[in-house]
Design an enzyme around this catalytic site. Structure first.
Site, PDB file in Angstrom:
ATOM      1  N   SER A   1     -34.168 -30.703   3.728  1.00 41.01           N
ATOM      2  CA  SER A   1     -34.596 -29.439   3.138  1.00 41.01           C
ATOM      3  C   SER A   1     -34.011 -28.277   3.936  1.00 41.01           C
ATOM      4  CB  SER A   1     -36.130 -29.352   3.132  1.00 41.01           C
ATOM      5  OG  SER A   1     -36.506 -28.043   2.770  1.00 41.01           O
TER       6      SER A   1
ATOM      7  N   HIS B   1     -31.577 -30.281  -0.341  1.00 36.75           N
ATOM      8  CA  HIS B   1     -32.757 -29.851  -1.095  1.00 36.75           C
ATOM      9  C   HIS B   1     -32.976 -28.355  -0.859  1.00 36.75           C
ATOM     10  CE1 HIS B   1     -36.806 -30.499  -2.854  1.00 36.75           C
ATOM     11  NE2 HIS B   1     -37.229 -29.629  -1.952  1.00 36.75           N
TER      12      HIS B   1
ATOM     13  N   ASP C   1     -35.148 -25.153  -1.589  1.00 38.50           N
ATOM     14  CA  ASP C   1     -36.478 -24.705  -2.010  1.00 38.50           C
ATOM     15  C   ASP C   1     -36.432 -23.240  -2.413  1.00 38.50           C
ATOM     16  OD1 ASP C   1     -38.280 -26.985  -1.527  1.00 38.50           O
ATOM     17  OD2 ASP C   1     -37.593 -26.791   0.547  1.00 38.50           O
TER      18      ASP C   1
ATOM     19  N   MET D   1     -38.419 -20.149  -3.716  1.00 34.49           N
ATOM     20  CA  MET D   1     -39.820 -19.690  -3.802  1.00 34.49           C
ATOM     21  C   MET D   1     -39.852 -18.222  -4.190  1.00 34.49           C
ATOM     22  SD  MET D   1     -41.357 -21.300  -0.321  1.00 34.49           S
ATOM     23  CE  MET D   1     -40.961 -22.963   0.230  1.00 34.49           C
TER      24      MET D   1
ATOM     25  N   HIS E   1     -35.278 -26.989  -5.964  1.00 32.91           N
ATOM     26  CA  HIS E   1     -36.717 -27.182  -6.188  1.00 32.91           C
ATOM     27  C   HIS E   1     -37.306 -25.818  -6.490  1.00 32.91           C
ATOM     28  CE1 HIS E   1     -40.838 -28.435  -4.248  1.00 32.91           C
ATOM     29  NE2 HIS E   1     -40.939 -28.136  -5.530  1.00 32.91           N
TER      30      HIS E   1
ATOM     31  N   MET F   1     -39.941 -23.492  -6.984  1.00 37.85           N
ATOM     32  CA  MET F   1     -41.368 -23.171  -6.824  1.00 37.85           C
ATOM     33  C   MET F   1     -41.547 -21.743  -7.313  1.00 37.85           C
ATOM     34  SD  MET F   1     -41.999 -25.047  -3.220  1.00 37.85           S
ATOM     35  CE  MET F   1     -40.258 -25.137  -2.886  1.00 37.85           C
TER      36      MET F   1
ATOM     37  N   MET G   1     -45.385 -33.968  -4.741  1.00 42.03           N
ATOM     38  CA  MET G   1     -45.557 -33.131  -3.540  1.00 42.03           C
ATOM     39  C   MET G   1     -46.557 -33.812  -2.610  1.00 42.03           C
ATOM     40  SD  MET G   1     -43.566 -30.489  -3.825  1.00 42.03           S
ATOM     41  CE  MET G   1     -44.097 -29.772  -2.264  1.00 42.03           C
TER      42      MET G   1
ATOM     43  N   GLY H   1     -44.890 -24.448  -0.506  1.00 42.80           N
ATOM     44  CA  GLY H   1     -44.846 -23.082   0.026  1.00 42.80           C
ATOM     45  C   GLY H   1     -44.260 -22.985   1.426  1.00 42.80           C
ATOM     46  N   PHE H   2     -44.486 -24.012   2.232  1.00 45.61           N
ATOM     47  CA  PHE H   2     -44.033 -23.930   3.627  1.00 45.61           C
ATOM     48  C   PHE H   2     -43.573 -25.292   4.125  1.00 45.61           C
ATOM     49  CE2 PHE H   2     -47.155 -20.678   2.826  1.00 45.61           C
ATOM     50  CZ  PHE H   2     -46.524 -19.534   3.318  1.00 45.61           C
ATOM     51  N   GLY H   3     -42.569 -25.264   5.016  1.00 46.74           N
ATOM     52  CA  GLY H   3     -42.162 -26.478   5.703  1.00 46.74           C
ATOM     53  C   GLY H   3     -43.106 -26.758   6.863  1.00 46.74           C
ATOM     54  N   GLY H   4     -42.959 -27.923   7.448  1.00 46.66           N
ATOM     55  CA  GLY H   4     -43.685 -28.237   8.680  1.00 46.66           C
ATOM     56  C   GLY H   4     -45.160 -28.552   8.525  1.00 46.66           C
TER      57      GLY H   4
ATOM     58  N   ASP I   1     -41.946 -35.007  -1.102  1.00 44.44           N
ATOM     59  CA  ASP I   1     -41.545 -33.767  -0.438  1.00 44.44           C
ATOM     60  C   ASP I   1     -42.728 -33.196   0.337  1.00 44.44           C
ATOM     61  OD1 ASP I   1     -40.438 -31.353   0.313  1.00 44.44           O
ATOM     62  OD2 ASP I   1     -40.265 -30.554  -1.725  1.00 44.44           O
ATOM     63  N   GLY I   2     -42.567 -33.144   1.662  1.00 40.89           N
ATOM     64  CA  GLY I   2     -43.590 -32.530   2.510  1.00 40.89           C
ATOM     65  C   GLY I   2     -44.096 -33.484   3.571  1.00 40.89           C
ATOM     66  N   GLY I   3     -43.817 -33.155   4.824  1.00 44.64           N
ATOM     67  CA  GLY I   3     -44.324 -33.970   5.931  1.00 44.64           C
ATOM     68  C   GLY I   3     -43.686 -35.346   6.028  1.00 44.64           C
TER      69      GLY I   3
ATOM     70  N   GLY J   1     -37.456 -31.985   5.862  1.00 44.27           N
ATOM     71  CA  GLY J   1     -37.089 -30.708   6.472  1.00 44.27           C
ATOM     72  C   GLY J   1     -37.140 -30.781   7.981  1.00 44.27           C
TER      73      GLY J   1
HETATM   74  C1  DX5 Z   1     -42.483 -27.205   0.783  1.00 44.72           C
HETATM   75  C2  DX5 Z   1     -41.076 -27.535   0.405  1.00 44.72           C
HETATM   76  C3  DX5 Z   1     -40.467 -28.603   1.212  1.00 44.72           C
HETATM   77  C4  DX5 Z   1     -40.386 -28.349   2.698  1.00 44.72           C
HETATM   78  C5  DX5 Z   1     -40.412 -29.677   3.402  1.00 44.72           C
HETATM   79  O1  DX5 Z   1     -43.002 -26.319  -0.131  1.00 44.72           O
HETATM   80  O2  DX5 Z   1     -41.039 -27.957  -0.959  1.00 44.72           O
HETATM   81  O3  DX5 Z   1     -39.212 -29.015   0.689  1.00 44.72           O
HETATM   82  O4  DX5 Z   1     -39.238 -27.627   3.086  1.00 44.72           O
HETATM   83  O5  DX5 Z   1     -40.420 -29.477   4.780  1.00 44.72           O
HETATM   84  P1  DX5 Z   1     -41.028 -30.535   5.791  1.00 44.72           P
HETATM   85  O6  DX5 Z   1     -40.229 -31.794   5.669  1.00 44.72           O
HETATM   86  O7  DX5 Z   1     -40.888 -29.854   7.104  1.00 44.72           O
HETATM   87  O8  DX5 Z   1     -42.468 -30.786   5.410  1.00 44.72           O
HETATM   88 ZN    ZN Z   2     -39.154 -28.818  -1.708  1.00 43.45          ZN
END
Ligand code: DX5
Ligand code: ZN
Length: 221
Positions: free
Chosen positions: A8, A33, A35, A37, A66, A68, A139, A144-147, A173-175, A195
């Site tokens: 990501s 990927h 994102d 937003m 993606h 959002m 999801m 909305g946010f990475g990490g 996608d996510g974590g 990500g």
């Molecule tokens: C969250 C995004 C993800 C995000 C994943 O809204 O859709 O793609 O960047 O990041 P990680 O892998 O750090 O959770």
């Molecule tokens: Zn994403």
């Protein structure tokens, strides 16, 4: 089904975008990927078409957008022109019929179409779209946010979609990291957005390799 790893872009060092995209490609990424937003569908604003174009000009692997965002149907041409190879839309932004029209529009531009489900929506919500999609995105965090931390209560949803669609690409996608990728692969996922655990690993190539290996243990036929 092949296991695909999709770093990501949100987690990369954006002041060195081109170099980061080449680094991902060299590290063995299958897809980038992106994102997008809009600050409306999610409480964050990321980047748009010119940014995706810069990614396209930096790397040769496919780009998945993606979305959002509300109203992704307005921007299908822009995404195509920016160099996206696939577009994922969230199913709760419009009535079912409108989403299906958007999926057709994406396919008409020669791109792959996917539908994403936020954590609160059940597996069954994907069913009306199955004839029109190349991929489902489950999801595993709130978008909305990475990490963020992986939600393991999403695993039964992956398994249900896999049971309903044995040949469909199922993306998570996510974590996602080495451990959570294995859990998702066991449940039936085969496309992994990563990500933090890719771009921010000390050795991206090794991180991608480890995630791929842990998913491959559960690769479905
Ligand atoms: C969250 C995004 C993800 C995000 C994943 O809204 O859709 O793609 O960047 O990041 P990680 O892998 O750090 O959770
Ligand atoms: Zn994403």
């Amino acid at each position: 089904m092949s296991i695909l790893i999709a770093p990501s872009i949100l987690a990369c060092d954006m002041k060195r975008l081109g170099e980061e995209m080449r680094r991902a490609e060299r590290a063995g990424a299958d897809i980038l990927h992106a994102d997008v937003m809009d600050g409306v569908y999610v409480p964050n604003i990321s980047f748009g078409f010119d940014f995706i174009k810069a990614v396209r000009e930096s790397a040769g692997i496919p780009i998945d957008a993606h979305m959002m965002t509300v109203c992704p149907e307005k921007y299908i041409k822009e995404l195509k022109n920016a160099g996206a190879d696939g577009v994922t839309v969230h199913h709760d932004i419009a009535p079912k019929e409108e989403i299906i029209k958007t999926l057709w529009a994406i396919k008409n531009e020669g791109m792959r179409a996917a539908v994403a489900l936020r954590p609160k929506f059940p597996a069954e919500d994907i069913e009306p779209f199955l004839p029109y999609i190349d991929m489902a995105l489950v999801m595993t965090v709130e978008p909305g946010f990475g990490g963020q931390k992986f939600m393991d209560d999403m695993l039964p949803k992956i398994a249900k979609i896999r049971a309903a669609a044995p040949k469909l690409d199922i993306q998570v996608d996510g974590g996602i990291n080495e451990e959570t990728a294995a859990l998702c692969a066991e449940a039936g996922a085969n496309v992994f957005v990563v990500g933090t655990a890719s771009f921010r690993a000390s050795d991206m190539k090794n991180a991608i390799k480890k995630i791929r290996q842990s998913a491959e243990k559960y690769e479905v036929e």
